[in-house]
Design a protein around this motif. Structure first.
Motif, short mmCIF file in Angstrom:
data_model
loop_
_atom_site.label_atom_id
_atom_site.label_comp_id
_atom_site.label_asym_id
_atom_site.label_seq_id
_atom_site.Cartn_x
_atom_site.Cartn_y
_atom_site.Cartn_z
N GLY A 59 0.79 -1.23 0.00
CA GLY A 59 0.00 0.00 0.00
C GLY A 59 0.82 1.27 0.00
O GLY A 59 0.27 2.36 0.09
N ALA A 60 2.13 1.17 -0.09
CA ALA A 60 2.97 2.37 -0.14
C ALA A 60 2.78 3.05 -1.48
O ALA A 60 2.57 2.39 -2.49
N PRO A 61 2.84 4.39 -1.50
CA PRO A 61 2.70 5.08 -2.78
C PRO A 61 3.82 4.69 -3.74
O PRO A 61 4.95 4.45 -3.31
N ILE A 62 3.48 4.62 -5.01
CA ILE A 62 4.47 4.36 -6.04
C ILE A 62 4.86 5.70 -6.63
O ILE A 62 4.01 6.41 -7.18
N GLU A 63 6.11 6.05 -6.50
CA GLU A 63 6.54 7.36 -6.98
C GLU A 63 6.87 7.30 -8.46
O GLU A 63 7.61 6.43 -8.90
N VAL A 64 6.30 8.23 -9.20
CA VAL A 64 6.54 8.30 -10.64
C VAL A 64 7.13 9.68 -10.94
O VAL A 64 6.50 10.71 -10.72
N LEU A 65 8.35 9.66 -11.42
CA LEU A 65 9.03 10.91 -11.75
C LEU A 65 8.72 11.29 -13.19
O LEU A 65 8.77 10.46 -14.08
N VAL A 66 8.39 12.56 -13.37
CA VAL A 66 8.14 13.08 -14.72
C VAL A 66 9.29 14.02 -15.04
O VAL A 66 9.38 15.12 -14.49
N TYR A 100 8.26 9.14 -18.14
CA TYR A 100 7.82 8.75 -16.81
C TYR A 100 8.77 7.67 -16.30
O TYR A 100 9.11 6.74 -17.03
N THR A 101 9.19 7.82 -15.07
CA THR A 101 10.06 6.80 -14.47
C THR A 101 9.49 6.36 -13.12
O THR A 101 9.35 7.19 -12.24
N PRO A 102 9.12 5.11 -12.93
CA PRO A 102 9.17 4.03 -13.93
C PRO A 102 8.08 4.20 -14.97
O PRO A 102 7.03 4.77 -14.67
N ALA A 103 8.33 3.70 -16.16
CA ALA A 103 7.35 3.81 -17.24
C ALA A 103 6.43 2.59 -17.26
O ALA A 103 5.44 2.57 -17.96
N ARG A 104 6.79 1.58 -16.49
CA ARG A 104 5.95 0.37 -16.43
C ARG A 104 5.76 0.02 -14.96
O ARG A 104 6.73 -0.20 -14.23
N VAL A 113 -1.79 3.85 -4.91
CA VAL A 113 -1.52 5.28 -4.91
C VAL A 113 -0.31 5.55 -5.80
O VAL A 113 0.78 5.03 -5.56
N LEU A 114 -0.55 6.34 -6.85
CA LEU A 114 0.56 6.76 -7.71
C LEU A 114 0.90 8.19 -7.31
O LEU A 114 0.03 9.06 -7.31
N ARG A 115 2.13 8.40 -6.96
CA ARG A 115 2.57 9.73 -6.52
C ARG A 115 3.44 10.34 -7.61
O ARG A 115 4.60 9.96 -7.77
N PHE A 116 2.87 11.27 -8.36
CA PHE A 116 3.60 11.89 -9.45
C PHE A 116 4.41 13.08 -8.94
O PHE A 116 3.92 13.89 -8.16
N LEU A 117 5.64 13.16 -9.40
CA LEU A 117 6.47 14.33 -9.14
C LEU A 117 6.99 14.84 -10.47
O LEU A 117 7.73 14.15 -11.17
N ARG A 118 6.53 16.04 -10.83
CA ARG A 118 6.91 16.59 -12.13
C ARG A 118 8.11 17.50 -11.97
O ARG A 118 8.07 18.51 -11.27
N LYS A 119 9.19 17.14 -12.65
CA LYS A 119 10.41 17.96 -12.67
C LYS A 119 10.61 18.56 -14.05
O LYS A 119 11.59 19.25 -14.29
#
Ligand SMILES: [Cu+2]
Length: 122
Positions: free
Chosen positions: A34-41, A46-50, A60-66
């Protein structure tokens, strides 16, 4: 340092290398606990892309846009009828409950940035 200690260090190093290259799956991220999955933009990807998740559980998908490109300001989950705004340098959480197994793309508005949410028991 005596000889036995050196041997243990070598074995530990080999075990770590084996784990890293053959047993871990660095290209696909799997949900757990249940931990958020961090997705870097960043830089157009997107990382990870899969991202692999089990069906029927909230994710929970946690997006961080850089990425300052306007292209990165929204992420679209077509399969879930969801569009998410991504402000620069801030995290945005998206909770979804994928109930049907399959592969769901997430993209920018123009479908240049692409990622895949894989729902299944694999
Ligand atoms: Cu785009």
């Amino acid at each position: 340092m005596n000889v036995i200690a050196v041997d243990f260090a070598a074995i530990a190093a080999i075990a770590l290398i084996v784990w890293w290259f053959w047993l871990s799956h660095p290209r696909a991220r799997r949900a757990g606990g249940g931990a958020p999955i961090e997705v870097l933009v960043a830089d157009g990807v997107y990382t990870p892309a899969r991202i692999e998740v089990p069906p029927g559980k909230p994710v929970v998908l946690r997006f961080l846009r850089k990425d300052p490109s306007p292209c990165a300001e929204k992420v679209v989950f077509d399969g879930f009828n969801t569009v998410l705004d991504l402000p620069l340098d801030r995290t945005v959480d998206l909770t979804i409950v994928p109930d049907r197994p399959g592969e769901y793309e997430f993209t920018c508005q123009m479908k240049m940035y692409r990622g895949t949410l894989v729902v299944g028991n694999t």
